[in-house]
Design a protein around this motif. Structure first.
Motif, PDB file in Angstrom:
ATOM      1  N   ALA A   5       0.850  -1.194   0.000  1.00 16.26           N
ATOM      2  CA  ALA A   5       0.000   0.000   0.000  1.00 16.26           C
ATOM      3  C   ALA A   5       0.884   1.241   0.000  1.00 16.26           C
ATOM      4  O   ALA A   5       1.985   1.238   0.552  1.00 16.26           O
ATOM      5  N   VAL A   6       0.390   2.322  -0.603  1.00 15.31           N
ATOM      6  CA  VAL A   6       1.137   3.571  -0.664  1.00 15.31           C
ATOM      7  C   VAL A   6       1.248   4.168   0.731  1.00 15.31           C
ATOM      8  O   VAL A   6       0.232   4.335   1.417  1.00 15.31           O
ATOM      9  N   PRO A   7       2.452   4.510   1.188  1.00 12.84           N
ATOM     10  CA  PRO A   7       2.589   5.132   2.515  1.00 12.84           C
ATOM     11  C   PRO A   7       1.907   6.484   2.567  1.00 12.84           C
ATOM     12  O   PRO A   7       1.863   7.221   1.582  1.00 12.84           O
ATOM     13  N   GLY A   8       1.340   6.807   3.730  1.00 14.25           N
ATOM     14  CA  GLY A   8       0.736   8.120   3.927  1.00 14.25           C
ATOM     15  C   GLY A   8      -0.729   8.212   3.591  1.00 14.25           C
ATOM     16  O   GLY A   8      -1.321   9.289   3.680  1.00 14.25           O
ATOM     17  N   TYR A   9      -1.354   7.104   3.208  1.00 13.95           N
ATOM     18  CA  TYR A   9      -2.772   7.102   2.831  1.00 13.95           C
ATOM     19  C   TYR A   9      -3.517   6.003   3.587  1.00 13.95           C
ATOM     20  O   TYR A   9      -2.950   4.953   3.894  1.00 13.95           O
ATOM     21  N   THR A  10      -4.772   6.254   3.876  1.00 15.18           N
ATOM     22  CA  THR A  10      -5.636   5.249   4.479  1.00 15.18           C
ATOM     23  C   THR A  10      -6.680   4.832   3.451  1.00 15.18           C
ATOM     24  O   THR A  10      -7.461   5.670   2.974  1.00 15.18           O
ATOM     25  N   GLU A  11      -6.697   3.558   3.087  1.00 14.05           N
ATOM     26  CA  GLU A  11      -7.617   3.058   2.071  1.00 14.05           C
ATOM     27  C   GLU A  11      -8.911   2.577   2.711  1.00 14.05           C
ATOM     28  O   GLU A  11      -8.917   2.088   3.835  1.00 14.05           O
ATOM     29  N   VAL A  23      -8.265  -0.053  -8.550  1.00 14.69           N
ATOM     30  CA  VAL A  23      -8.356   1.346  -8.134  1.00 14.69           C
ATOM     31  C   VAL A  23      -9.082   1.379  -6.799  1.00 14.69           C
ATOM     32  O   VAL A  23     -10.154   0.779  -6.649  1.00 14.69           O
ATOM     33  N   VAL A  24      -8.491   2.054  -5.811  1.00 17.56           N
ATOM     34  CA  VAL A  24      -9.088   2.091  -4.482  1.00 17.56           C
ATOM     35  C   VAL A  24      -9.298   3.537  -4.042  1.00 17.56           C
ATOM     36  O   VAL A  24      -8.599   4.451  -4.478  1.00 17.56           O
ATOM     37  N   LEU A  25     -10.266   3.718  -3.197  1.00 17.47           N
ATOM     38  CA  LEU A  25     -10.528   5.012  -2.569  1.00 17.47           C
ATOM     39  C   LEU A  25      -9.648   5.138  -1.336  1.00 17.47           C
ATOM     40  O   LEU A  25      -9.502   4.188  -0.553  1.00 17.47           O
ATOM     41  N   ALA A  26      -9.024   6.290  -1.149  1.00 21.75           N
ATOM     42  CA  ALA A  26      -8.150   6.500   0.004  1.00 21.75           C
ATOM     43  C   ALA A  26      -8.215   7.959   0.423  1.00 21.75           C
ATOM     44  O   ALA A  26      -8.759   8.807  -0.292  1.00 21.75           O
ATOM     45  N   VAL A  27      -7.655   8.244   1.595  1.00 10.98           N
ATOM     46  CA  VAL A  27      -7.564   9.611   2.076  1.00 10.98           C
ATOM     47  C   VAL A  27      -6.117   9.899   2.452  1.00 10.98           C
ATOM     48  O   VAL A  27      -5.436   9.051   3.037  1.00 10.98           O
ATOM     49  N   HIS A  28      -5.637  11.061   2.047  1.00 10.78           N
ATOM     50  CA  HIS A  28      -4.293  11.481   2.412  1.00 10.78           C
ATOM     51  C   HIS A  28      -4.334  11.919   3.874  1.00 10.78           C
ATOM     52  O   HIS A  28      -5.042  12.854   4.244  1.00 10.78           O
ATOM     53  N   ARG A  29      -3.572  11.240   4.735  1.00  8.04           N
ATOM     54  CA  ARG A  29      -3.741  11.402   6.184  1.00  8.04           C
ATOM     55  C   ARG A  29      -3.438  12.822   6.653  1.00  8.04           C
ATOM     56  O   ARG A  29      -4.110  13.355   7.523  1.00  8.04           O
ATOM     57  N   GLU A  30      -2.411  13.436   6.082  1.00  6.70           N
ATOM     58  CA  GLU A  30      -1.997  14.735   6.596  1.00  6.70           C
ATOM     59  C   GLU A  30      -2.979  15.843   6.239  1.00  6.70           C
ATOM     60  O   GLU A  30      -3.239  16.734   7.047  1.00  6.70           O
ATOM     61  N   THR A  31      -3.537  15.798   5.022  1.00  7.64           N
ATOM     62  CA  THR A  31      -4.425  16.879   4.574  1.00  7.64           C
ATOM     63  C   THR A  31      -5.901  16.511   4.623  1.00  7.64           C
ATOM     64  O   THR A  31      -6.751  17.391   4.559  1.00  7.64           O
ATOM     65  N   ARG A 290     -16.578   9.904   0.031  1.00  7.52           N
ATOM     66  CA  ARG A 290     -15.727  10.825   0.787  1.00  7.52           C
ATOM     67  C   ARG A 290     -15.411  10.231   2.151  1.00  7.52           C
ATOM     68  O   ARG A 290     -16.201  10.332   3.094  1.00  7.52           O
ATOM     69  N   PRO A 291     -14.281   9.560   2.309  1.00  9.42           N
ATOM     70  CA  PRO A 291     -13.956   8.965   3.613  1.00  9.42           C
ATOM     71  C   PRO A 291     -13.600  10.030   4.636  1.00  9.42           C
ATOM     72  O   PRO A 291     -13.244  11.141   4.291  1.00  9.42           O
ATOM     73  N   ARG A 292     -13.693   9.644   5.905  1.00  9.60           N
ATOM     74  CA  ARG A 292     -13.366  10.568   6.980  1.00  9.60           C
ATOM     75  C   ARG A 292     -11.855  10.740   7.088  1.00  9.60           C
ATOM     76  O   ARG A 292     -11.094   9.789   7.023  1.00  9.60           O
ATOM     77  N   ALA A 293     -11.426  11.977   7.240  1.00  6.59           N
ATOM     78  CA  ALA A 293      -9.990  12.259   7.356  1.00  6.59           C
ATOM     79  C   ALA A 293      -9.464  11.777   8.701  1.00  6.59           C
ATOM     80  O   ALA A 293     -10.166  11.771   9.693  1.00  6.59           O
ATOM     81  N   GLU A 294      -8.185  11.360   8.702  1.00  8.35           N
ATOM     82  CA  GLU A 294      -7.529  10.962   9.932  1.00  8.35           C
ATOM     83  C   GLU A 294      -6.297  11.830  10.130  1.00  8.35           C
ATOM     84  O   GLU A 294      -5.769  12.400   9.196  1.00  8.35           O
ATOM     85  N   THR A 295      -5.846  11.928  11.366  1.00  5.39           N
ATOM     86  CA  THR A 295      -4.656  12.742  11.645  1.00  5.39           C
ATOM     87  C   THR A 295      -3.512  11.811  12.008  1.00  5.39           C
ATOM     88  O   THR A 295      -3.420  11.316  13.123  1.00  5.39           O
ATOM     89  N   THR A 296      -2.660  11.532  11.022  1.00  3.84           N
ATOM     90  CA  THR A 296      -1.512  10.659  11.201  1.00  3.84           C
ATOM     91  C   THR A 296      -0.335  11.257  10.458  1.00  3.84           C
ATOM     92  O   THR A 296      -0.513  11.874   9.421  1.00  3.84           O
ATOM     93  N   THR A 297       0.863  11.076  10.983  1.00  2.84           N
ATOM     94  CA  THR A 297       2.043  11.614  10.315  1.00  2.84           C
ATOM     95  C   THR A 297       2.209  10.982   8.946  1.00  2.84           C
ATOM     96  O   THR A 297       2.098   9.778   8.786  1.00  2.84           O
ATOM     97  N   ASP A 298       2.485  11.806   7.949  1.00  9.16           N
ATOM     98  CA  ASP A 298       2.652  11.342   6.577  1.00  9.16           C
ATOM     99  C   ASP A 298       4.120  11.013   6.345  1.00  9.16           C
ATOM    100  O   ASP A 298       4.930  11.887   6.093  1.00  9.16           O
ATOM    101  N   THR A 299       4.463   9.742   6.428  1.00  9.04           N
ATOM    102  CA  THR A 299       5.865   9.358   6.297  1.00  9.04           C
ATOM    103  C   THR A 299       6.398   9.549   4.887  1.00  9.04           C
ATOM    104  O   THR A 299       7.596   9.571   4.679  1.00  9.04           O
ATOM    105  N   ALA A 300       5.529   9.667   3.883  1.00 11.55           N
ATOM    106  CA  ALA A 300       5.990   9.841   2.505  1.00 11.55           C
ATOM    107  C   ALA A 300       6.222  11.300   2.146  1.00 11.55           C
ATOM    108  O   ALA A 300       6.642  11.602   1.043  1.00 11.55           O
TER     109      ALA A 300
END
Length: 547
Positions: A5-11, A23-31, A290-300
């Motif tokens: 899985a791509v780092p920094g995203y929650t699928e 193709v999957v739906l994901a949210v960029h954790r930082e933004t 539109r998934p719910r955003a999470e607050t996690t450090t984006d390692t990428a």
């Protein structure tokens, strides 16, 4: 199924899948920005040619800053996988819309055609031919606007890239493997427009051979569409590309003139309203995207733009900047080093160094780079794209189900420049013993440009890439048959060519066929065996007898 899985995203949700990937739906954790992540399938990721094509698609999208084309956020690659992170379009595919209601009102069909043609026009201005325009690759938003997606088999204008596309929408010249032309995209868009107006494709057929001949020889069925748009259909489906509009921008001008003349100056407003009502209904009937955003450090260290933009999505289509291009170039070379030069290790430090990285930044002036400790230095060159059928599936897909519509096409992956080295012999007081050349590893084999040159003759181009300059042998075997997707019966004795002294070889071979089948095929293999197992291509001949 892919496990990387791509780092920094929650699928959260799979939007579509096929032989080429998912193709999957994901949210960029930082933004908190929702995105669509397109993964190359695990099996294709082990074949260098398909990775080239996938990387080339990302590179192409990076240069397309259009409100009518899905935007690229970043391309991510590691030894374990490859992914394109794209703008999430909150809409439905035109195919889903036609499944719900078909045929469409002429004004609504004109709105869809205009929007996606504007996306093609932006691509054509950059010298890019899409080659796979179809209802599955047009997304319709709840406001009635549309976007073009999936440039998986796109090539440069004038490039000879073999037979590729979706058969029901392929222009006559695509069936013969002619060089790519914007006029072929105009044909496919018109075929889709025809389907919107009538509820069926312009040339129904029982098999692939019959379908090819109908596209090549049958009259344009313009009488089946409303009279005000018949001239558009006649021009767009003309058999010769010289009789069609030369590019999408010219076709848009014809469309607007015909629409105003036939339906009045308010045609677009009415058509958009009707289309929006239908698209909005389908969006409401589907689970929210539109998934719910999470607050996690984006390692990428991925940087996305949260403001609205010309693309109409939550993020704006990325435009290459100097920092972004430098990062992309460095990351592409690092991917090559990781893929071919880094031994796999169970050591934790080695695993961390091989971690996936982002290759682009979506905001000018902000650096976005790898998280690994390796130091890339330069870029790889552009790669070709193709949609192979006999030997594999093309790296394609969109924010929706992947199409499995087959085509007779070639595996023509791009090639990387490979540095060559020289062995230094240690001098002795007496005589030096010559060292026998060492056979290199064959990284990639491609068969392209396979076409019929006469009633019984054909020609093809073979390209081979190795990691050294030692001797190799390339064997070409020819086949004839009556079944699409199968090599068929061997035709004459295979031909073997010996090569050495370089890391890339390209040569053209002619062949006179003796078999009587509808299909011709050619297969290239090497000694030593290639990493991708060789390549093959099949074409439908004009001498086939359809009964």
């Amino acid at each position: 199924m892919n496990t990387w899985a791509v780092p920094g995203y929650t699928e959260s949700l799979e939007l579509g899948s096929g032989a080429s990937g998912r193709v999957v739906l994901a949210v960029h954790r930082e933004t908190g920005i929702p995105v669509a992540v397109k993964y190359l399938s695990e099996s294709l990721h082990t074949r260098p040619g398909f990775v080239h094509d996938f990387r080339a698609e990302a590179r192409l999208l990076a240069g397309l800053d259009s409100p009518y084309v899905t935007g690229l956020y970043e391309y991510v690659e590691s030894p374990d996988g490859a992914a394109i992170v794209m703008e999430l379009v909150d809409g439905v595919s035109l195919r889903s819309l036609l499944t719900r209601q078909s045929p469409l009102d002429p004004e609504a069909a004109l709105v869809i055609l205009k929007g996606s043609l504007l996306g093609l026009a932006d691509a054509h201005r950059l010298g890019v031919v899409h080659r796979d325009y179809k209802p599955e690759n047009v997304l319709v938003r709840p406001d009635g606007g549309s976007k073009l997606v999936d440039f998986g088999i796109a090539v440069s204008t004038g490039e000879s890239a073999g037979v590729a596309g979706t058969p029901s929408y392929m222009a006559p010249e695509q069936w013969t493997g002619a060089p790519a032309s914007p006029a072929s995209d105009v044909y496919a868009a018109t075929a889709t427009f025809f389907e919107c107006l009538t509820g069926h494709k312009p040339y129904p057929a029982d098999n692939l051979a019959e379908l090819a001949l109908r596209h090549i020889d049958s009259p344009v069925p313009a009488e089946e569409v409303p009279e005000p748009v018949r001239s558009l259909v006649r021009r767009g489906l003309a058999k010769s590309p010289t009789e069609r509009p030369a590019h999408a921008e010219a076709f848009v001008a014809d469309l607007e003139a015909a629409a105003v003349a036939g339906y009045g100056p308010q045609w677009e407003e009415r058509g958009r309203g009707r289309l929006a009502a239908l698209a909005a209904l389908l969006v409401l009937l589907r689970p929210p995207l539109r998934p719910r955003a999470e607050t996690t450090t984006d390692t990428a260290r991925t940087v996305l733009r949260s403001g609205g933009g010309g693309g109409g999505g939550w993020g704006h289509a990325w435009r290459p900047t100097r920092p972004g291009l430098l990062v992309s170039a460095a990351a592409a070379l690092l991917a090559i080093v990781l893929a071919y030069g880094m031994p796999r290790s169970d050591n934790a430090a080695a695993d961390q160094a091989a971690e996936a990285f982002a290759t682009t930044s979506a905001r000018p002036g902000v650096e976005s780079g790898p998280t690994s400790t390796a130091s890339p230095a330069s870029s790889s060159g552009p790669a070709e794209s193709s949609a192979p059928v006999p030997s594999g599936s093309s790296p394609s897909g969109s924010q929706g189900p992947a199409s499995d519509d087959p085509t007779a096409t070639s595996s023509s992956p791009g090639q990387e420049a490979t540095p060559t080295g020289s062995a230094t012999a240690t001098p002795t007081p007496t005589t030096a013993s010559p060292t026998a050349p060492v056979a290199p590893a064959v990284k990639d084999v491609a068969v392209s440009g396979f076409r019929q040159t006469g009633p019984t003759t054909g020609t093809t181009t073979v390209s081979v890439s190795t990691d050294g300059t030692g001797p190799i042998s390339v064997t070409l075997a020819w086949y004839t048959g009556d079944t699409s997707g199968q090599l068929g019966t061997p035709d004459a004795t295979p031909q073997t060519f010996d090569r050495s002294g370089a890391t890339q070889y390209t040569f053209t071979v002619d062949h006179t066929f003796q078999g009587k089948g509808c299909y011709w095929a050619v297969q290239a293999t090497t000694t030593p065996a290639s990493a991708d197992g060789g390549a093959s291509q099949q074409i439908l001949t004009r001498r086939c007898d359809i009964r």
